[in-house]
Design a protein around this motif. Structure first.
Motif, PDB file in Angstrom:
ATOM      1  N   MET A   8       0.845  -1.192   0.000  1.00  0.00           N
ATOM      2  CA  MET A   8       0.000   0.000   0.000  1.00  0.00           C
ATOM      3  C   MET A   8       0.885   1.249   0.000  1.00  0.00           C
ATOM      4  O   MET A   8       1.344   1.690   1.046  1.00  0.00           O
ATOM      5  N   GLY A  10       1.319   5.262  -1.007  1.00  0.00           N
ATOM      6  CA  GLY A  10       0.554   6.462  -1.290  1.00  0.00           C
ATOM      7  C   GLY A  10       1.432   7.563  -1.850  1.00  0.00           C
ATOM      8  O   GLY A  10       2.599   7.686  -1.469  1.00  0.00           O
ATOM      9  N   ASP A  12       0.982  11.777  -2.636  1.00  0.00           N
ATOM     10  CA  ASP A  12       0.147  12.958  -2.491  1.00  0.00           C
ATOM     11  C   ASP A  12       0.943  14.144  -3.037  1.00  0.00           C
ATOM     12  O   ASP A  12       2.182  14.092  -3.095  1.00  0.00           O
ATOM     13  N   GLU A  45      -4.480  11.734   3.361  1.00  0.00           N
ATOM     14  CA  GLU A  45      -4.654  10.605   4.279  1.00  0.00           C
ATOM     15  C   GLU A  45      -3.362  10.423   5.057  1.00  0.00           C
ATOM     16  O   GLU A  45      -2.285  10.670   4.519  1.00  0.00           O
ATOM     17  N   TYR A  47      -0.108   8.642   6.523  1.00  0.00           N
ATOM     18  CA  TYR A  47       0.790   7.559   6.129  1.00  0.00           C
ATOM     19  C   TYR A  47       1.031   6.644   7.336  1.00  0.00           C
ATOM     20  O   TYR A  47       0.773   7.032   8.479  1.00  0.00           O
ATOM     21  N   LEU A 107       1.187   3.345   3.234  1.00  0.00           N
ATOM     22  CA  LEU A 107      -0.122   3.614   3.821  1.00  0.00           C
ATOM     23  C   LEU A 107      -0.485   2.481   4.778  1.00  0.00           C
ATOM     24  O   LEU A 107      -0.029   1.350   4.601  1.00  0.00           O
TER      25      LEU A 107
END
Length: 116
Positions: A8, A10, A12, A45, A47, A107
């Protein structure tokens, strides 16, 4: 090197206008010596661990009467956000600055369990 152990991952990103000091004769435009501007950024979201964050000037407007002096960094990086820090010094006059940022890291597992 930051190793990412999770499937997972992420990413951003965003752009932040830090200041526009020529409009109100602020310290970056009229000041002398060391000056600093900070702006907090929150990730979309959280981390799992503090991510890797890159920052870069995406726009700056400066006077042509002195040398261009700038330092931009990401500081106080946590799982939920960080601070963009812009610094200048001496007689540099900065009218406005925009900074682009990108973060990437692990994540949390959405299913709420871990394999051991």
């Amino acid at each position: 090197m930051q190793r990412l152990n999770s499937g997972m991952i992420g990413v951003d990103h965003g752009n932040v206008v830090l200041f526009s000091d020529f409009e109100d004769d602020g310290q970056m435009w009229r000041g002398q010596g060391p000056r600093e501007a900070r702006e907090p950024v929150r990730f979309a979201e959280p981390y799992l661990n503090p991510p890797h964050v890159q920052v870069a000037l995406s726009m700056w407007d400066i006077a042509n009467t002195s040398n261009m002096r700038a330092d931009v960094q990401a500081e106080n990086i946590t799982t939920e956000g960080f601070e963009i820090v812009f610094r200048t010094w001496a007689d540099t006059q900065v009218a406005r600055v925009r900074v682009a940022w990108t973060s990437f890291g692990e994540l949390p597992n959405d299913e709420g369990w871990e394999l051991y």
